[in-house]
Design a protein around this motif. Structure first.
Motif, PDB file in Angstrom:
ATOM      1  N   VAL A  86       0.848  -1.187   0.000  1.00 50.05           N
ATOM      2  CA  VAL A  86       0.000   0.000   0.000  1.00 50.05           C
ATOM      3  C   VAL A  86       0.888   1.243   0.000  1.00 50.05           C
ATOM      4  N   ASP A  87       0.710   2.099  -0.991  1.00 47.72           N
ATOM      5  CA  ASP A  87       1.430   3.373  -1.040  1.00 47.72           C
ATOM      6  C   ASP A  87       0.670   4.349  -0.151  1.00 47.72           C
ATOM      7  N   CYS A  88       1.224   4.670   1.017  1.00 50.67           N
ATOM      8  CA  CYS A  88       0.504   5.521   1.977  1.00 50.67           C
ATOM      9  C   CYS A  88       0.247   6.911   1.425  1.00 50.67           C
ATOM     10  N   ARG A  89       1.150   7.447   0.627  1.00 51.95           N
ATOM     11  CA  ARG A  89       0.913   8.771   0.038  1.00 51.95           C
ATOM     12  C   ARG A  89      -0.333   8.740  -0.845  1.00 51.95           C
ATOM     13  N   ARG A  90      -0.439   7.730  -1.693  1.00 50.17           N
ATOM     14  CA  ARG A  90      -1.623   7.625  -2.561  1.00 50.17           C
ATOM     15  C   ARG A  90      -2.875   7.363  -1.738  1.00 50.17           C
ATOM     16  N   ALA A  91      -2.761   6.516  -0.707  1.00 45.97           N
ATOM     17  CA  ALA A  91      -3.916   6.206   0.150  1.00 45.97           C
ATOM     18  C   ALA A  91      -4.420   7.459   0.851  1.00 45.97           C
ATOM     19  N   LEU A  92      -3.503   8.392   1.134  1.00 45.46           N
ATOM     20  CA  LEU A  92      -3.867   9.641   1.809  1.00 45.46           C
ATOM     21  C   LEU A  92      -4.131  10.776   0.821  1.00 45.46           C
ATOM     22  N   GLU A  93      -4.106  10.461  -0.465  1.00 43.41           N
ATOM     23  CA  GLU A  93      -4.355  11.443  -1.528  1.00 43.41           C
ATOM     24  C   GLU A  93      -3.353  12.593  -1.476  1.00 43.41           C
ATOM     25  N   LEU A  94      -2.071  12.245  -1.284  1.00 37.37           N
ATOM     26  CA  LEU A  94      -0.993  13.220  -1.208  1.00 37.37           C
ATOM     27  C   LEU A  94      -0.135  13.140  -2.466  1.00 37.37           C
ATOM     28  N   PRO A  95       0.659  14.173  -2.740  1.00 39.65           N
ATOM     29  CA  PRO A  95       1.527  14.144  -3.920  1.00 39.65           C
ATOM     30  C   PRO A  95       2.568  13.030  -3.830  1.00 39.65           C
ATOM     31  N   GLU A  96       2.997  12.574  -5.002  1.00 40.49           N
ATOM     32  CA  GLU A  96       4.050  11.559  -5.082  1.00 40.49           C
ATOM     33  C   GLU A  96       5.335  12.101  -4.460  1.00 40.49           C
ATOM     34  N   ALA A  97       6.155  11.229  -3.938  1.00 43.76           N
ATOM     35  CA  ALA A  97       7.446  11.625  -3.382  1.00 43.76           C
ATOM     36  C   ALA A  97       8.415  11.942  -4.509  1.00 43.76           C
ATOM     37  N   VAL A  98       9.249  12.960  -4.303  1.00 48.42           N
ATOM     38  CA  VAL A  98      10.277  13.295  -5.285  1.00 48.42           C
ATOM     39  C   VAL A  98      11.252  12.133  -5.414  1.00 48.42           C
ATOM     40  N   ALA A  99      11.637  11.572  -4.291  1.00 46.39           N
ATOM     41  CA  ALA A  99      12.512  10.402  -4.260  1.00 46.39           C
ATOM     42  C   ALA A  99      11.745   9.272  -3.567  1.00 46.39           C
ATOM     43  N   PRO A 100      11.032   8.449  -4.343  1.00 44.97           N
ATOM     44  CA  PRO A 100      10.230   7.381  -3.733  1.00 44.97           C
ATOM     45  C   PRO A 100      11.089   6.455  -2.864  1.00 44.97           C
ATOM     46  N   THR A 101      10.460   5.922  -1.848  1.00 46.00           N
ATOM     47  CA  THR A 101      11.143   5.027  -0.918  1.00 46.00           C
ATOM     48  C   THR A 101      10.588   3.615  -1.049  1.00 46.00           C
ATOM     49  N   SER A 102      11.367   2.655  -0.598  1.00 44.36           N
ATOM     50  CA  SER A 102      10.895   1.271  -0.574  1.00 44.36           C
ATOM     51  C   SER A 102      10.780   0.786   0.873  1.00 44.36           C
ATOM     52  N   LEU A 103      10.753   1.732   1.803  1.00 42.46           N
ATOM     53  CA  LEU A 103      10.636   1.416   3.231  1.00 42.46           C
ATOM     54  C   LEU A 103       9.175   1.149   3.575  1.00 42.46           C
ATOM     55  N   ALA A 104       8.922   0.021   4.215  1.00 34.81           N
ATOM     56  CA  ALA A 104       7.538  -0.345   4.523  1.00 34.81           C
ATOM     57  C   ALA A 104       7.400  -0.894   5.931  1.00 34.81           C
ATOM     58  N   VAL A 105       6.281  -0.552   6.535  1.00 33.72           N
ATOM     59  CA  VAL A 105       5.884  -1.094   7.825  1.00 33.72           C
ATOM     60  C   VAL A 105       4.913  -2.233   7.515  1.00 33.72           C
ATOM     61  N   VAL A 106       5.266  -3.433   7.921  1.00 36.68           N
ATOM     62  CA  VAL A 106       4.428  -4.602   7.639  1.00 36.68           C
ATOM     63  C   VAL A 106       3.493  -4.830   8.813  1.00 36.68           C
ATOM     64  N   VAL A 107       2.189  -4.803   8.521  1.00 34.89           N
ATOM     65  CA  VAL A 107       1.174  -5.043   9.545  1.00 34.89           C
ATOM     66  C   VAL A 107       0.389  -6.299   9.187  1.00 34.89           C
ATOM     67  N   GLU A 108      -0.137  -6.948  10.210  1.00 36.60           N
ATOM     68  CA  GLU A 108      -0.976  -8.122   9.992  1.00 36.60           C
ATOM     69  C   GLU A 108      -2.376  -7.822  10.500  1.00 36.60           C
ATOM     70  N   ILE A 109      -3.346  -7.970   9.594  1.00 38.16           N
ATOM     71  CA  ILE A 109      -4.742  -7.741   9.926  1.00 38.16           C
ATOM     72  C   ILE A 109      -5.543  -8.926   9.410  1.00 38.16           C
ATOM     73  N   ASP A 110      -6.274  -9.575  10.294  1.00 38.36           N
ATOM     74  CA  ASP A 110      -7.076 -10.754   9.936  1.00 38.36           C
ATOM     75  C   ASP A 110      -6.253 -11.798   9.182  1.00 38.36           C
ATOM     76  N   GLU A 111      -5.045 -12.039   9.652  1.00 38.97           N
ATOM     77  CA  GLU A 111      -4.121 -13.032   9.108  1.00 38.97           C
ATOM     78  C   GLU A 111      -3.559 -12.686   7.730  1.00 38.97           C
ATOM     79  N   PHE A 112      -3.769 -11.467   7.248  1.00 38.45           N
ATOM     80  CA  PHE A 112      -3.201 -11.019   5.982  1.00 38.45           C
ATOM     81  C   PHE A 112      -2.116  -9.990   6.264  1.00 38.45           C
ATOM     82  N   LEU A 113      -1.051 -10.021   5.460  1.00 35.37           N
ATOM     83  CA  LEU A 113       0.032  -9.063   5.605  1.00 35.37           C
ATOM     84  C   LEU A 113      -0.134  -7.910   4.619  1.00 35.37           C
TER      85      LEU A 113
END
Length: 144
Positions: free
Chosen positions: A55-82
């Motif tokens: 999930v791209d949090c910037r897009r999910a929050l309707e924010l502008p794209e990052a100038v330098a996109p990152t590949s850093l992610a916080v992995v969460v588990e919800i209802d046994e899905f990652l």
């Protein structure tokens, strides 16, 4: 019960995610696009042989794209899905013992939809995000 939050940065704003659902923080090295997926879903990736939705949090929050996109992610588990929530930076884990307070500020629509409250931390205030609302993404707009 000791509770903690992971502080992250998204588009220059400090946000927090409850650490109890976080499985790890990772650098994504391969994302497979999914045809016809919503715009805020970057694709699928694997973590220890388990598929996870990216999930791209910037897009999910309707924010502008990052100038330098990152590949850093916080992995969460919800209802046994990652889910890998792509953020700009990870700051630190902080303890908290009170419920998030009401947000008393005008926020952009994406933040208003995803935030469940505000907490004061030792390094300043942070919006507490509901990861499920990020996963759901922006509200679909009806055609006029």
């Amino acid at each position: 019960m000791d509770r903690s939050l992971l502080l992250v940065s998204i588009a220059g704003e400090r946000a927090a995610v409850a650490s109890e659902i976080i499985r790890s923080v990772v650098e994504l090295d391969g994302i497979t696009p999914v045809p016809r997926a919503p715009e805020h879903i970057s694709g699928l990736a694997a973590l220890r042989s388990r598929a996870m939705t990216v999930v791209d949090c910037r897009r999910a929050l309707e924010l502008p794209e990052a100038v330098a996109p990152t590949s850093l992610a916080v992995v969460v588990e919800i209802d046994e899905f990652l889910y890998a929530l792509v953020v700009d930076a990870v700051e630190e884990v902080v303890p908290f013992d009170t419920e998030p307070s009401e947000i008393r500020a005008d926020l952009l629509p994406g933040w208003t939809r995803a935030a469940i409250g505000m907490v004061e931390t030792g390094i300043g205030p942070a919006l507490v995000l509901d990861p499920l609302r990020l996963i759901e993404g922006p509200a679909k707009r009806k055609a006029a």
